[in-house]
Structures are given as structure tokens and as C-alpha cells.
Design a protein around this motif. Structure first.
Motif, PDB file in Angstrom:
ATOM      1  N   ILE A  70      19.346 -13.283  36.062  1.00 50.23           N
ATOM      2  CA  ILE A  70      19.253 -13.272  37.522  1.00 50.23           C
ATOM      3  C   ILE A  70      17.827 -12.934  37.906  1.00 50.23           C
ATOM      4  O   ILE A  70      17.271 -11.939  37.445  1.00 50.23           O
ATOM      5  CB  ILE A  70      20.213 -12.241  38.150  1.00 50.23           C
TER       6      ILE A  70
ATOM      7  N   LEU B 129      15.471 -11.847  40.951  1.00 47.17           N
ATOM      8  CA  LEU B 129      15.348 -11.309  42.303  1.00 47.17           C
ATOM      9  C   LEU B 129      14.032 -11.831  42.867  1.00 47.17           C
ATOM     10  O   LEU B 129      13.189 -12.331  42.118  1.00 47.17           O
ATOM     11  CB  LEU B 129      15.337  -9.785  42.247  1.00 47.17           C
TER      12      LEU B 129
ATOM     13  N   LEU C  33      18.806 -14.777  43.232  1.00 44.18           N
ATOM     14  CA  LEU C  33      19.252 -14.028  44.399  1.00 44.18           C
ATOM     15  C   LEU C  33      18.285 -14.384  45.522  1.00 44.18           C
ATOM     16  O   LEU C  33      17.167 -13.884  45.585  1.00 44.18           O
ATOM     17  CB  LEU C  33      19.273 -12.521  44.118  1.00 44.18           C
TER      18      LEU C  33
ATOM     19  N   THR D  85      23.504 -13.512  48.668  1.00 46.09           N
ATOM     20  CA  THR D  85      23.956 -12.138  48.439  1.00 46.09           C
ATOM     21  C   THR D  85      24.333 -11.951  46.971  1.00 46.09           C
ATOM     22  O   THR D  85      24.708 -12.913  46.288  1.00 46.09           O
ATOM     23  CB  THR D  85      25.190 -11.787  49.298  1.00 46.09           C
ATOM     24  N   ALA D  86      24.247 -10.716  46.526  1.00 42.98           N
ATOM     25  CA  ALA D  86      24.583 -10.414  45.128  1.00 42.98           C
ATOM     26  C   ALA D  86      26.039 -10.759  44.836  1.00 42.98           C
ATOM     27  O   ALA D  86      26.347 -11.324  43.783  1.00 42.98           O
ATOM     28  CB  ALA D  86      24.306  -8.937  44.839  1.00 42.98           C
TER      29      ALA D  86
ATOM     30  N   LEU E  85      26.411 -14.481  44.476  1.00 43.57           N
ATOM     31  CA  LEU E  85      25.737 -14.953  43.272  1.00 43.57           C
ATOM     32  C   LEU E  85      26.574 -14.650  42.036  1.00 43.57           C
ATOM     33  O   LEU E  85      26.766 -15.529  41.190  1.00 43.57           O
ATOM     34  CB  LEU E  85      24.344 -14.322  43.139  1.00 43.57           C
TER      35      LEU E  85
END
Length: 162
Positions: free
Chosen positions: A57, A59, A88, A123-124, A127
Motif C-alpha cells: 500500500i 500512502l 490510498l 479511504t483505508a 482500499l
């Protein structure tokens, strides 16, 4: 990354940080959270993260984040791994990068099925849900068995897809 590491650790999950020796004085300030593994260089860092991770992931971040993201996308395209790669996309941070990927498809540089290697959400929670549903649909450049993955520093179970 400190806040994320602390939150994950406080939630009862394992936290592993992998850092090249040269970056320790620049990147670690104060108390560390969870396990910290020191490696020789950035290549070894990425290989160790690939070995340890179930997914990747990204960010919002800078050049280093993007370089690592693109390498994991490339490794998936090549057939080295089948793990989900997520963005994200907070406040649309990655919209331009996603548009670049779409342009790559439009221009014929990226196969349409390979475009789906990247999973994104704002949004987390979204995701994670999308990444849990991820299944590779792209054709790999070469079967995983043909890669000398031990030389890449990446070892896991044999791929079923490629």
C-alpha cells in the motif's frame, strides 16, 4: 509513518520497519515501534519488504514512495509476485498518476489487463476491501518459475497464476 506504525502496533498487530543503515540517522527520531530490521541498501530493503508483505500500500508520498510503488507494480506485471498493490488516494493525491496509467493504456504502453494491477480508493477501509477482493487478471511477462527470485532476494511460494 510513525503515527501509522504506532496505531497498528497499539491495535495489537506486528509492525516491521526495514531501513538501510545509511538512513538511520535521518529517518529514525526517538522511540521506534515494533521490530526494526537494518539492511545494507535500498534494493535489500525492497526485497525484504516484498518477502514479508502480504500486499503493498502506498500512502501519499514522494519520489521514494513512487519508486517503490512502481517496482512492485512492475514485479507483478513480470510475474515475480501476485500480491495486491494499492494506492490510498487521499484527497485525490494519486489522481494524476492514475491518469498517467490510463494514458499509458490508451497509447498502448500498458496492457488493459495490467492496468488492474493497481487498486486504489480514497479511504483505508475501501482500499482494504478492494485489495481483499483482488485477483490478478493480467498476463505475466514470464512465468514466476522462470525468474531467479532468490537472486532478487525475493522468495515465496510458487505462483499459481503465471
Amino acid at each position: 509513518m510513525g503515527l501509522i506504525s504506532r496505531t497498528v502496533h497499539d491495535g495489537g498487530c506486528h509492525v516491521l520497519g526495514v531501513i538501510p543503515t545509511a538512513l538511520i540517522p535521518h529517518e529514525i527520531s526517538g522511540e521506534t515501534v515494533g521490530e526494526v530490521k537494518t539492511v545494507a541498501d535500498m534494493h535489500e530493503r525492497k526485497a525484504e519488504m516484498a518477502r514479508q508483505a502480504d500486499a503493498f500500500i502506498a500512502l501519499p508520498g514522494g519520489y521514494g514512495t513512487m519508486e517503490e510503488l512502481l517496482e512492485m507494480i512492475t514485479w507483478s506485471q513480470l510475474g515475480i509476485h501476485e500480491k495486491p498493490v494499492g494506492l490510498l488516494n487521499v484527497d485525490g493525491y494519486y489522481n494524476s498518476l492514475l491518469a498517467l496509467f490510463d494514458k499509458g493504456v490508451e497509447e498502448g504502453f500498458i496492457k488493459p489487463t495490467a492496468r488492474h494491477i493497481v487498486v486504489s480508493a480514497p479511504t483505508a477501509k475501501e482500499l482494504i476491501e478492494r485489495m481483499e477482493e483482488y485477483a490478478p487478471t493480467h498476463d505475466c511477462v514470464a512465468p514466476r518459475q522462470s525468474w531467479e527470485v532468490e537472486q532478487l532476494g525475493y522468495c515465496s511460494t510458487a505462483s499459481k497464476h503465471c
